[in-house]
Structure formats: structure tokens, C-alpha cells
Scaffold this motif. Sequence first.
Motif, PDB file in Angstrom:
ATOM      1  N   MET A  50       2.474   0.741  22.133  1.00 57.57           N
ATOM      2  CA  MET A  50       1.361  -0.132  22.488  1.00 57.57           C
ATOM      3  C   MET A  50       1.402  -0.376  23.992  1.00 57.57           C
ATOM      4  O   MET A  50       2.296  -1.052  24.500  1.00 57.57           O
ATOM      5  N   LEU A  51       0.457   0.214  24.705  1.00 59.96           N
ATOM      6  CA  LEU A  51       0.403   0.080  26.151  1.00 59.96           C
ATOM      7  C   LEU A  51      -0.361  -1.187  26.535  1.00 59.96           C
ATOM      8  O   LEU A  51      -1.481  -1.401  26.065  1.00 59.96           O
ATOM      9  N   PRO A  52       0.223  -2.025  27.387  1.00 63.62           N
ATOM     10  CA  PRO A  52      -0.457  -3.270  27.779  1.00 63.62           C
ATOM     11  C   PRO A  52      -1.514  -3.014  28.840  1.00 63.62           C
ATOM     12  O   PRO A  52      -1.245  -3.000  30.032  1.00 63.62           O
ATOM     13  N   VAL A  53      -2.722  -2.782  28.391  1.00 61.13           N
ATOM     14  CA  VAL A  53      -3.835  -2.534  29.307  1.00 61.13           C
ATOM     15  C   VAL A  53      -4.942  -3.534  29.017  1.00 61.13           C
ATOM     16  O   VAL A  53      -5.057  -4.054  27.923  1.00 61.13           O
ATOM     17  N   VAL A  74      -4.660 -11.969  36.660  1.00 66.17           N
ATOM     18  CA  VAL A  74      -4.899 -10.555  36.394  1.00 66.17           C
ATOM     19  C   VAL A  74      -3.793  -9.975  35.527  1.00 66.17           C
ATOM     20  O   VAL A  74      -4.040  -9.236  34.573  1.00 66.17           O
ATOM     21  N   PHE A  75      -2.529 -10.298  35.852  1.00 68.27           N
ATOM     22  CA  PHE A  75      -1.406  -9.750  35.092  1.00 68.27           C
ATOM     23  C   PHE A  75      -1.511 -10.130  33.617  1.00 68.27           C
ATOM     24  O   PHE A  75      -1.324  -9.299  32.727  1.00 68.27           O
ATOM     25  N   LEU A  76      -1.836 -11.400  33.371  1.00 68.88           N
ATOM     26  CA  LEU A  76      -1.966 -11.854  31.989  1.00 68.88           C
ATOM     27  C   LEU A  76      -3.134 -11.161  31.299  1.00 68.88           C
ATOM     28  O   LEU A  76      -3.055 -10.811  30.117  1.00 68.88           O
ATOM     29  N   THR A  77      -4.219 -10.955  32.045  1.00 70.39           N
ATOM     30  CA  THR A  77      -5.386 -10.295  31.478  1.00 70.39           C
ATOM     31  C   THR A  77      -5.067  -8.856  31.097  1.00 70.39           C
ATOM     32  O   THR A  77      -5.474  -8.373  30.048  1.00 70.39           O
ATOM     33  N   LEU A  78      -4.328  -8.161  31.968  1.00 72.58           N
ATOM     34  CA  LEU A  78      -3.963  -6.770  31.696  1.00 72.58           C
ATOM     35  C   LEU A  78      -3.109  -6.653  30.449  1.00 72.58           C
ATOM     36  O   LEU A  78      -3.097  -5.628  29.784  1.00 72.58           O
ATOM     37  N   HIS A  79      -2.371  -7.696  30.125  1.00 65.80           N
ATOM     38  CA  HIS A  79      -1.518  -7.684  28.944  1.00 65.80           C
ATOM     39  C   HIS A  79      -2.198  -8.288  27.716  1.00 65.80           C
ATOM     40  O   HIS A  79      -1.568  -8.498  26.692  1.00 65.80           O
TER      41      HIS A  79
END
Length: 231
Positions: A50-53, A74-79
Motif C-alpha cells: 500500500m503506497l501512501p499517495v 501536505v505530508f498528512l494529505t499525501l498519506h
Amino acid sequence: MGKVISLERSNVNEKLKYSRFLNEFPEINLGSLAITFLCIILMIIATFTMLPVGIFNEEILTSALLGTLDINNVFLTLHSYLYSPQVPIAIFAGALLGPRLGTFSMAFYVFLGLIGVPIFAAGGGFDYIAQPVFGFIIGYIIAAYSVGKVFSKNINSLLIIFAALLGVVTVHFFGVTYLIINMLLSGFSFEYIKAWVWGLSLSNLPYDILFSLILCAIARPIRGLLWVTME
């Protein structure tokens, strides 16, 4: 002088073999079967990866367009969105192995799952055909064959793009069609079905296309290197 000529001939032969495998798929032998089973293993790994994108997340795109994007989030959104790269791996198998071995690799993956080996996302067993997502699994086999057929031609950049798009569309067509029929027969509402279609298909399309394009672009040179090494 003789050693220099011998080395030059060896280099020429290696280049010729590499060039040949760029445009031809290898015969079925121990080496090609080993790569086939490697593709099956890659598919199993992709199933549970599962890639965190989340760059196509609706919230981050909207805030970016409105100029209200908070970089700290942004980091949280990407995950916030996890992606499984099964579709690109199925397409890669077809591009790397060709229509025969590529189809065999995905068919054998499906066979293992149906006989009870827990390699599907929710386990395994013959009753998995009743799962709404089984159409995507069928699509892996057909996509590998379709992409392999395209790569059997004199491939160029346009055909690489076409092959990647064809593979993605094939998987999602069979996946969404099977899902809708399955859920309609089970009595689910249209709104519920629409949510499943979004979650399993539409939200994955940008990633499937992107990774499929990358893997299709590198499949041909990888094929040349692999079989030159094994010859």
C-alpha cells in the motif's frame, strides 16, 4: 591482436543479442519461466503493498487551486490515500513476457488464489469469484495478454503509451462491469455502487496510468538485459 578482435566480436555479439531481445520475446525455457514466476511473486507483493499517495486527493487539489494550501498539512494529505500497484504490475508482466508467458503469469496467480492460497487482498478460495472485486482480477489476465500483443509489434513511444492505456482501460472495464452487475444482483443501491466504483476504480486511475506508463517504458530494455544475461 587476436584477443582484441575476440573482445570486439564478443561485444558485437552481446549488442546483437540485446537488440534481438528488444524486439523479440524469448522462447519458453527454464530462464523465461524463472522470470515468469518472478512476475507472479511481484504481483503477490503488489497485492499487499500500500503506497501512501494522495496528490490527487480532492481536498489538496481544491485548496491548491484556491491558493489556500497549507504546506504543513501536505505530508498528512499525501498519506491519506493508500494505493496498491497491482494493475501496473499485471501490465508490466505482459510487456516484459509477451502475450503467452505474460498471460500465463497472471492466470497462474489467479489459479493459486482460487485454489485457496491467500494471495488475494482478502484471502483466497474459489468462493472469491462472488466478491465484487473479482472482475479486476480477471482483468489482470486479459490486460497482460493485450499489452503483450502490442509489445509483439515494432514498438515505439506511441505504442508504449497505447499499451499502457489499453492495459489500464481493460482492467477497469472488466472490474467495474463485474462490480456493478454483482452489486445490482445483490440488491445494493445506486449510490452505494457509485461509492464502490469511485473507491476501487476512478480514484485509482491516475496512479494506474502513471505507473503503467513508467513500467511499460522500462519493460523492453529490461527484457533485453535479462535474456542476454541468461543466454
